[in-house]
Design a protein around this motif. Sequence first.
Motif, PDB file in Angstrom:
ATOM      1  N   LEU A  24      62.853   0.335  55.580  1.00 50.20           N
ATOM      2  CA  LEU A  24      62.346   1.024  54.393  1.00 50.20           C
ATOM      3  C   LEU A  24      61.412   2.173  54.782  1.00 50.20           C
ATOM      4  O   LEU A  24      61.498   3.281  54.224  1.00 50.20           O
ATOM      5  N   LYS A  25      60.518   1.930  55.725  1.00 47.88           N
ATOM      6  CA  LYS A  25      59.620   2.988  56.196  1.00 47.88           C
ATOM      7  C   LYS A  25      60.402   4.112  56.861  1.00 47.88           C
ATOM      8  O   LYS A  25      60.122   5.304  56.655  1.00 47.88           O
ATOM      9  N   ALA A  27      63.558   4.985  56.385  1.00 48.84           N
ATOM     10  CA  ALA A  27      64.317   5.755  55.405  1.00 48.84           C
ATOM     11  C   ALA A  27      63.406   6.651  54.572  1.00 48.84           C
ATOM     12  O   ALA A  27      63.790   7.765  54.207  1.00 48.84           O
ATOM     13  N   ALA A  28      62.200   6.173  54.302  1.00 52.42           N
ATOM     14  CA  ALA A  28      61.271   6.942  53.468  1.00 52.42           C
ATOM     15  C   ALA A  28      60.850   8.257  54.120  1.00 52.42           C
ATOM     16  O   ALA A  28      60.553   9.235  53.433  1.00 52.42           O
ATOM     17  N   GLN A  33      70.062  10.137  54.816  1.00 52.03           N
ATOM     18  CA  GLN A  33      70.422   8.720  54.706  1.00 52.03           C
ATOM     19  C   GLN A  33      71.870   8.530  55.170  1.00 52.03           C
ATOM     20  O   GLN A  33      72.769   8.278  54.365  1.00 52.03           O
ATOM     21  N   ILE A  44      66.609  -7.022  50.485  1.00 50.51           N
ATOM     22  CA  ILE A  44      66.131  -5.641  50.529  1.00 50.51           C
ATOM     23  C   ILE A  44      65.427  -5.268  49.228  1.00 50.51           C
ATOM     24  O   ILE A  44      64.383  -4.613  49.237  1.00 50.51           O
ATOM     25  N   ASP A  45      65.992  -5.701  48.129  1.00 48.64           N
ATOM     26  CA  ASP A  45      65.363  -5.413  46.839  1.00 48.64           C
ATOM     27  C   ASP A  45      63.987  -6.077  46.737  1.00 48.64           C
ATOM     28  O   ASP A  45      63.038  -5.496  46.188  1.00 48.64           O
ATOM     29  N   SER A  48      61.644  -4.022  48.966  1.00 49.37           N
ATOM     30  CA  SER A  48      61.426  -2.706  48.362  1.00 49.37           C
ATOM     31  C   SER A  48      60.374  -2.810  47.259  1.00 49.37           C
ATOM     32  O   SER A  48      59.472  -1.961  47.157  1.00 49.37           O
ATOM     33  N   ILE A  53      58.369   0.670  48.057  1.00 48.20           N
ATOM     34  CA  ILE A  53      59.097   1.743  48.739  1.00 48.20           C
ATOM     35  C   ILE A  53      60.527   1.750  48.212  1.00 48.20           C
ATOM     36  O   ILE A  53      61.336   0.889  48.579  1.00 48.20           O
ATOM     37  N   TYR A  55      64.466   2.886  47.800  1.00 45.04           N
ATOM     38  CA  TYR A  55      65.432   3.319  48.819  1.00 45.04           C
ATOM     39  C   TYR A  55      66.690   3.846  48.147  1.00 45.04           C
ATOM     40  O   TYR A  55      67.015   3.479  47.012  1.00 45.04           O
ATOM     41  N   SER A  56      67.400   4.701  48.882  1.00 43.74           N
ATOM     42  CA  SER A  56      68.658   5.261  48.373  1.00 43.74           C
ATOM     43  C   SER A  56      69.797   5.096  49.373  1.00 43.74           C
ATOM     44  O   SER A  56      70.915   5.545  49.100  1.00 43.74           O
ATOM     45  N   PHE A  57      69.526   4.468  50.521  1.00 43.78           N
ATOM     46  CA  PHE A  57      70.588   4.291  51.504  1.00 43.78           C
ATOM     47  C   PHE A  57      71.582   3.234  51.024  1.00 43.78           C
ATOM     48  O   PHE A  57      71.283   2.402  50.166  1.00 43.78           O
TER      49      PHE A  57
END
Length: 310
Positions: A24-25, A27-28, A33, A44-45, A48, A53, A55-57
């Motif tokens: 997450l860090k 990707a941020a 991506q 992951i959810d 997040s 944070i 995410y869009s990946f």
Amino acid sequence: MTPLNFRYAVTLGDPNGISAEIILKYAAKNKLQDFILFADKTAIDFWSSFYKIPYSFEVEDIGGNYMPEISKVTAEAGKSAYNALCEGWKYAKNSNIPLVTLPLSKEAVAMTYKNFKGHTETLAHLDRKSDDDISMILGGKRMKVLTLTRHISIKEVSSAITEELIIKQINIINKWFSGWKKVKPEIWIAGLNPHAGENGVIGTEENDIIIPAIKKLQHSGINLKGPFPADTMFVKGLRENVDIMVSCYHDQGLAPLKLIHFDDGVNVTAGLSIIRTSVDHGTAFDIAGKGLASTQSFETAVSWALEMMS
């Protein structure tokens, strides 16, 4: 799923550790991506939301619906990590892209898969290779180390070191490095015993096994030197910019390596049909959920994977 234009695949590893925080860090702070993550989307959810944070990946949901239990070693988390690894490997192979793995807990996976030894051995099995057909190299910019034996007990090391093993492993890493850097590497190998055996006084493995293997490899054109006492080889090799240093067992090589590359070390599995790199650290359950995980090792693992692919 239908292959898209991903440059590399990532497996989450243990959802109870620091892996989700790292991805997450990462990707941020990286707008591109261009990877696909194999994980339980539920996990992951959760993370997040926990770290706030977004995410869009792309996430390929492995379908376990595992809800993380922060810092705990559980069979369910082990299953999630193992399934992500298998699915990630399959996708990377079919799509001809590198695989970058985040850390899992061997203990957690072994709660279900009793013979599980680690990422490296599992990937060899998935690739239909024997353990000896692949090599585990760990390193960073300044030092790279091959461990001849990996996740076995110390009492098993001596009997595991054979001429055949040394010759096979050195040939694998020579081919791997030459293919990556386009130059023939200089390779040093450590003795098994203190002082490299003192010519048979402290142990005979050097004279009986390691030196004959070295001579055969040198005769085949490989730039290999040794055996050197392990207590001085890494210092001297570092000063002389030796490309790869070979240890006889896991901690003989990884202890000096992690003094140099504790935060940015990378694990590479050479000899597979795909490129695989990994972070050179564990699940860090002690800091899971605290926001303290560094992305440095993961970033280096990604850069190595893409460099080896080019």
